[in-house]
Design a protein around this motif. Structure first.
Motif, PDB file in Angstrom:
ATOM      1  N   LEU A 156       9.598  16.031  69.868  1.00 52.74           N
ATOM      2  CA  LEU A 156      10.971  16.596  69.990  1.00 52.74           C
ATOM      3  C   LEU A 156      12.015  15.601  70.138  1.00 52.74           C
ATOM      4  N   GLY A 157      13.030  15.978  69.348  1.00 48.00           N
ATOM      5  CA  GLY A 157      14.137  15.213  69.189  1.00 48.00           C
ATOM      6  C   GLY A 157      15.610  15.839  69.330  1.00 48.00           C
ATOM      7  N   LEU A 158      16.642  15.268  69.331  1.00 42.74           N
ATOM      8  CA  LEU A 158      17.921  15.836  69.484  1.00 42.74           C
ATOM      9  C   LEU A 158      18.302  16.560  68.106  1.00 42.74           C
ATOM     10  N   GLU A 159      18.583  17.626  67.982  1.00 43.26           N
ATOM     11  CA  GLU A 159      18.753  18.442  66.775  1.00 43.26           C
ATOM     12  C   GLU A 159      19.855  17.787  66.147  1.00 43.26           C
ATOM     13  N   ARG A 160      20.913  17.341  66.985  1.00 40.65           N
ATOM     14  CA  ARG A 160      22.131  16.856  66.233  1.00 40.65           C
ATOM     15  C   ARG A 160      21.829  15.416  65.420  1.00 40.65           C
ATOM     16  N   LEU A 161      21.019  14.582  66.093  1.00 40.64           N
ATOM     17  CA  LEU A 161      20.596  13.311  65.721  1.00 40.64           C
ATOM     18  C   LEU A 161      19.675  13.315  64.464  1.00 40.64           C
ATOM     19  N   TRP A 162      18.666  14.518  64.458  1.00 43.54           N
ATOM     20  CA  TRP A 162      17.836  14.879  63.292  1.00 43.54           C
ATOM     21  C   TRP A 162      18.385  15.061  62.198  1.00 43.54           C
ATOM     22  N   TYR A 163      19.686  16.006  62.382  1.00 39.60           N
ATOM     23  CA  TYR A 163      20.531  16.191  61.011  1.00 39.60           C
ATOM     24  C   TYR A 163      21.224  14.858  60.669  1.00 39.60           C
ATOM     25  N   GLU A 164      21.707  14.170  61.564  1.00 36.75           N
ATOM     26  CA  GLU A 164      22.282  13.070  61.001  1.00 36.75           C
ATOM     27  C   GLU A 164      21.529  11.883  60.185  1.00 36.75           C
ATOM     28  N   MET A 165      20.344  11.781  60.808  1.00 35.44           N
ATOM     29  CA  MET A 165      19.119  11.066  60.173  1.00 35.44           C
ATOM     30  C   MET A 165      19.005  11.657  58.854  1.00 35.44           C
ATOM     31  N   ALA A 166      18.698  12.761  58.614  1.00 37.28           N
ATOM     32  CA  ALA A 166      18.379  13.701  57.172  1.00 37.28           C
ATOM     33  C   ALA A 166      19.403  13.195  56.331  1.00 37.28           C
ATOM     34  N   ASP A 167      20.728  13.394  56.911  1.00 35.15           N
ATOM     35  CA  ASP A 167      22.063  13.246  56.231  1.00 35.15           C
ATOM     36  C   ASP A 167      22.041  11.578  55.690  1.00 35.15           C
ATOM     37  N   THR A 168      21.677  10.729  56.342  1.00 31.31           N
ATOM     38  CA  THR A 168      21.555   9.282  55.929  1.00 31.31           C
ATOM     39  C   THR A 168      20.626   9.210  55.005  1.00 31.31           C
ATOM     40  N   ALA A 169      19.244   9.440  55.060  1.00 31.28           N
ATOM     41  CA  ALA A 169      18.400   9.523  54.262  1.00 31.28           C
ATOM     42  C   ALA A 169      18.687   9.652  52.877  1.00 31.28           C
ATOM     43  N   TYR A 170      19.338  10.951  52.855  1.00 33.40           N
ATOM     44  CA  TYR A 170      19.624  12.085  51.773  1.00 33.40           C
ATOM     45  C   TYR A 170      20.733  11.036  50.848  1.00 33.40           C
ATOM     46  N   LYS A 171      21.617  10.621  51.648  1.00 27.75           N
ATOM     47  CA  LYS A 171      22.735   9.988  50.937  1.00 27.75           C
ATOM     48  C   LYS A 171      22.591   8.518  50.515  1.00 27.75           C
ATOM     49  N   LYS A 172      21.445   7.921  51.185  1.00 32.09           N
ATOM     50  CA  LYS A 172      20.902   6.537  50.677  1.00 32.09           C
ATOM     51  C   LYS A 172      20.213   6.655  49.266  1.00 32.09           C
ATOM     52  N   ASP A 173      19.273   7.688  49.356  1.00 32.95           N
ATOM     53  CA  ASP A 173      18.336   7.817  48.356  1.00 32.95           C
ATOM     54  C   ASP A 173      17.922   9.113  48.184  1.00 32.95           C
ATOM     55  N   LYS A 174      18.526  10.217  47.602  1.00 35.28           N
ATOM     56  CA  LYS A 174      18.337  11.604  47.495  1.00 35.28           C
ATOM     57  C   LYS A 174      16.825  11.746  46.825  1.00 35.28           C
ATOM     58  N   ARG A 175      16.366  11.088  45.758  1.00 36.82           N
ATOM     59  CA  ARG A 175      15.049  11.295  45.239  1.00 36.82           C
ATOM     60  C   ARG A 175      14.173  10.985  46.248  1.00 36.82           C
ATOM     61  N   VAL A 176      14.120   9.815  46.742  1.00 34.78           N
ATOM     62  CA  VAL A 176      13.059   9.460  47.580  1.00 34.78           C
ATOM     63  C   VAL A 176      13.112  10.137  49.040  1.00 34.78           C
TER      64      VAL A 176
END
Length: 199
Positions: free
Chosen positions: A73-93
């Motif tokens: 379980l996790g905060l939905e907003r935080l989960w999206y922000e973490m996904a955005d951060t990872a995607y911006k850092k290295d989309k392919r990975v």
């Protein structure tokens, strides 16, 4: 202290259920009378919360299934922000990690010995994806389609979740034949990889 007068009523129930309740009472070290009254009290408490006792049990099963499948379980907003951060850092990975997670998730159903692994996978994923107002995974013959809609999905999360779905479905032997992916919207059609797509 004044003792409360408790009046008893006779109830009729199936014999197999009464026998099982008797076994449970024995296992829990209480009387059948106490156990039955506990069940009645739980039903009353559930009703006061506008839940049926059946729904309470089903939602508990859902949480246990999610826990067993590696979800937390996790905060939905935080989960999206973490996904955005990872995607911006290295989309392919990031996309590969989500694809691999989909493969791993599907593999659990294939190897755990259930009779209909795809059906169980579909039911669990539909239940676990409660953050999407629309999540439909339908299978007709050798084809399957997925429709996901959520206005809260970020663009990054949408593409990452799409990658997860492709990985899971490929593990079940399906290959994408058409797709539509944009922020908050996923449309995916797949076909068994051993079927001629042009047929």
């Amino acid at each position: 202290m004044k003792k409360t007068d408790i009046r008893r009523k006779t109830l009729v129930a199936r014999e197999d259920l009464l026998n099982r309740m008797g076994e449970i009472a024995k296992e829990q070290g209480c009387s059948l009378f106490e156990l039955v009254n506990d069940v009645f009290q739980l039903a009353i408490d559930s009703d006061e919360l506008n839940f049926s006792l059946k729904r309470v049990v089903e939602e508990r099963k859902l949480l246990e299934a999610a826990k067993g499948s590696g979800f937390i379980l996790g905060l939905e907003r935080l989960w999206y922000e973490m996904a955005d951060t990872a995607y911006k850092k290295d989309k392919r990975v990031a996309l590969k990690n989500w694809f691999d997670s989909g493969v791993w998730f599907a593999a659990r159903y294939i190897t755990n010995g259930v009779n209909f692994p795809f059906d169980q996978f579909k039911n669990d994923l539909s239940a676990f994806t409660w953050n999407a107002p629309e999540f439909k995974l339908e299978m007709v013959g050798d084809k399957a389609s997925v429709r996901v809609t959520s206005p809260r999905f970020t663009e990054a999360y949408t593409f990452l979740f799409f990658s997860f779905l492709v990985g899971a479905l490929e593990k079940f032997g399906y290959q994408p034949v058409s797709k539509e992916v944009s922020r908050g919207i996923i449309r995916l059609s797949v076909m068994r990889s051993d079927v001629n797509v042009t047929a």
